[in-house]
Design an enzyme around this catalytic site. Structure first.
Site, PDB file in Angstrom:
ATOM      1  N   GLN A   1     -13.563 -14.418  -4.215  1.00 40.63           N
ATOM      2  CA  GLN A   1     -13.894 -13.048  -4.596  1.00 40.63           C
ATOM      3  C   GLN A   1     -13.541 -12.794  -6.056  1.00 40.63           C
ATOM      4  OE1 GLN A   1     -11.686 -10.184  -2.320  1.00 40.63           O
ATOM      5  NE2 GLN A   1     -13.021  -8.503  -2.845  1.00 40.63           N
ATOM      6  N   GLY A   2     -14.539 -12.511  -6.891  1.00 38.77           N
ATOM      7  CA  GLY A   2     -14.320 -12.257  -8.314  1.00 38.77           C
ATOM      8  C   GLY A   2     -14.313 -10.767  -8.615  1.00 38.77           C
TER       9      GLY A   2
ATOM     10  N   GLU B   1      -1.256   2.731  -4.314  1.00 36.60           N
ATOM     11  CA  GLU B   1      -1.662   3.828  -5.202  1.00 36.60           C
ATOM     12  C   GLU B   1      -3.143   4.153  -5.027  1.00 36.60           C
ATOM     13  OE1 GLU B   1      -1.612   2.815  -9.308  1.00 36.60           O
ATOM     14  OE2 GLU B   1      -1.702   4.886 -10.001  1.00 36.60           O
TER      15      GLU B   1
ATOM     16  N   SER C   1      -4.197  -1.615  -3.624  1.00 31.11           N
ATOM     17  CA  SER C   1      -2.803  -1.201  -3.768  1.00 31.11           C
ATOM     18  C   SER C   1      -2.558   0.140  -3.073  1.00 31.11           C
ATOM     19  CB  SER C   1      -2.424  -1.092  -5.244  1.00 31.11           C
ATOM     20  OG  SER C   1      -3.070   0.020  -5.831  1.00 31.11           O
TER      21      SER C   1
ATOM     22  N   GLU D   1     -13.489  -5.760   4.786  1.00 35.97           N
ATOM     23  CA  GLU D   1     -12.244  -6.509   4.635  1.00 35.97           C
ATOM     24  C   GLU D   1     -11.220  -6.119   5.687  1.00 35.97           C
ATOM     25  OE1 GLU D   1      -9.176  -7.795   1.049  1.00 35.97           O
ATOM     26  OE2 GLU D   1     -10.339  -5.949   0.847  1.00 35.97           O
TER      27      GLU D   1
ATOM     28  N   SER E   1      -8.382 -15.557  -4.913  1.00 37.15           N
ATOM     29  CA  SER E   1      -7.861 -16.355  -3.810  1.00 37.15           C
ATOM     30  C   SER E   1      -8.779 -17.538  -3.487  1.00 37.15           C
ATOM     31  CB  SER E   1      -7.688 -15.486  -2.555  1.00 37.15           C
ATOM     32  OG  SER E   1      -6.776 -14.442  -2.795  1.00 37.15           O
TER      33      SER E   1
ATOM     34  N   SER F   1     -10.823  -8.634  -9.262  1.00 35.47           N
ATOM     35  CA  SER F   1      -9.732  -8.236 -10.161  1.00 35.47           C
ATOM     36  C   SER F   1      -9.796  -8.961 -11.497  1.00 35.47           C
ATOM     37  CB  SER F   1      -8.380  -8.510  -9.508  1.00 35.47           C
ATOM     38  OG  SER F   1      -8.198  -7.715  -8.356  1.00 35.47           O
TER      39      SER F   1
END
Length: 402
Positions: free
Chosen positions: A131-132, A382, A380, A253, A170, A134
């Site tokens: 997965q590209g 947040e 996250s 996900e 990952s 972040s």
């Protein structure tokens, strides 16, 4: 929501349990328990062979429509499979990103040509995906991506040319393909002008650099794109409208595999309780109360996850339908992180030293170290709280720097 199992579902559970008992034998038996969080480097080739064995017997793509190679299983059948898989201590599968994320995304948003090209190799575990999303400057804030792609004419047809850097990718070192969020409209900002591209990794314009983690593995990677290329038709959805596709993927996900994850959590909690009983920590009323609280919270978490998945199956969106996905991520991420902290308190001074040279961690030490990331990866805390505040509760958006 009815949480009881029908006679047919109980029969299906027995079928799954019997199949795993019959097939997790011989060389495959040695793989039990391998490849979990922070341990993705363990016996990768052997686990790949196990995954292909699962595929050959029809135990991949369980919830996909049959027309695309799936089994068309109901929600409860999928839950049962993942629970029994975890209870059997079967090895972590190597194609989660392809099977659980990209596949459903292509079924929902892809062209028929894309489905025919990419879905069969995912079902058969012949092509692995990463997965590209972040980037160094766009982790929690995915809309801030700076990786760019431009469309160029070439001798073999138009292609996207990609330049940029992704991080925390990952399993990129084991993958043949990466789904990449890139900015394809010059001058665009935030959610606008992004595209969802499928990019082959075996080419001169791609460099993968593993990142060594504190748990000693290298699950995460940096991926550098320098003039990397992919065909013009390997964009999912319309060019410039990749944000919706990216968010749709994140909804997948948090699917049924989280119920199997929670079986793993229960096994970890049981290990902590057993250690507390053996070393006397269980006699501390405060620690005993925290262990009991963790057990109750885990039961509540399972029921809440089933309720959220049922709502999604009924057609409710993750955000509009009460923020089920975001709530679940906040709950399990915080719970698991606290379990890691509790494990070290139960272990006491023994938790401070490795069990062997040079850096041989025991399972509870690895649990503590890896679970520090639980409130960050996969969205996250947040960001999840912002989603709930803005999209569910309708509160004003958080002010952004000018």
């Amino acid at each position: 929501m009815d949480l009881t199992y029908s006679t047919e579902e109980q029969s299906f559970r027995a079928e799954v349990r019997a199949w795993l008992q019959d097939h997790l034998t011989g060389d495959f038996a040695a793989l039990k328990g391998l490849g979990g969080p922070g341990r993705d480097h363990e016996a990768h080739d052997e686990r790949l062979a196990w995954n292909r064995h699962l595929a050959a017997h029809g135990w991949t793509a369980l919830g996909w429509p049959e027309e695309y190679g799936g089994r068309g299983f109901s929600l409860m059948q999928q839950v049962i499979f993942h629970e029994e898989y975890a209870r059997a201590d079967a090895p972590a599968r190597v194609n989660h990103l392809g099977e659980e994320l990209l596949g459903p995304t292509l079924i929902a948003f892809g062209t028929e040509e894309q489905k025919q090209r990419f879905l069969p190799p995912i079902v058969a575990v012949e092509e692995l995906w990463c997965q590209g999303y972040s980037e160094p400057g766009a982790g929690s804030d995915l809309a801030n991506v700076s990786t760019r792609a431009r469309l160029e004419a070439g001798p073999d047809g138009d292609q996207w040319v990609i330049d940029g850097q992704k991080v925390w990718t990952s399993l990129a070192q084991f993958s043949q393909w990466c789904f990449v969020i890139a900015r394809t409209e010059p001058g665009s900002q935030r959610h606008q002008g992004l595209s969802f591209l499928m990019v082959p990794l075996d080419q001169d314009g791609v460099e993968v650099r593993p990142i060594e983690q504190i748990t000693s593995g290298s699950e995460f990677n940096e991926v550098f794109f320098t003039g990397a290329r992919t065909d013009a038709d390997l964009v999912v959805g319309e060019p410039g409208h990749g944000w919706g596709v990216a968010m749709g993927l994140l909804g997948f996900e948090r699917g049924v595999s989280t119920l199997g994850q929670q079986v793993g959590f229960a096994r970890e909690l049981e290990t902590v309780v057993e250690l507390a009983r053996s070393n006397g920590a269980y006699d501390d009323p405060v620690l005993r109360d925290r262990l009991a609280r963790a057990a109750v919270e885990l039961d509540v978490m399972r029921v809440n996850a089933l309720r959220g998945l049922s709502a999604l199956t009924a057609g409710s969106d993750s955000s509009a339908g009460g923020g089920a996905g975001s709530i679940a991520k906040l709950v399990w991420g915080g719970w698991h992180r606290r379990l890691g902290e509790l494990a070290m308190e139960v272990a006491g001074a023994d938790g401070l030293t490795a069990r062997g040279a040079p850096y041989d961690l025991d399972p509870l030490q690895r649990l503590f170290l890896f679970s520090r990331a639980d409130t960050i990866y996969g969205g996250s805390d947040e960001v999840q709280r912002n989603i709930l505040a803005e999209r569910v509760l309708g509160l004003p958006r958080e002010p952004r720097p000018a």
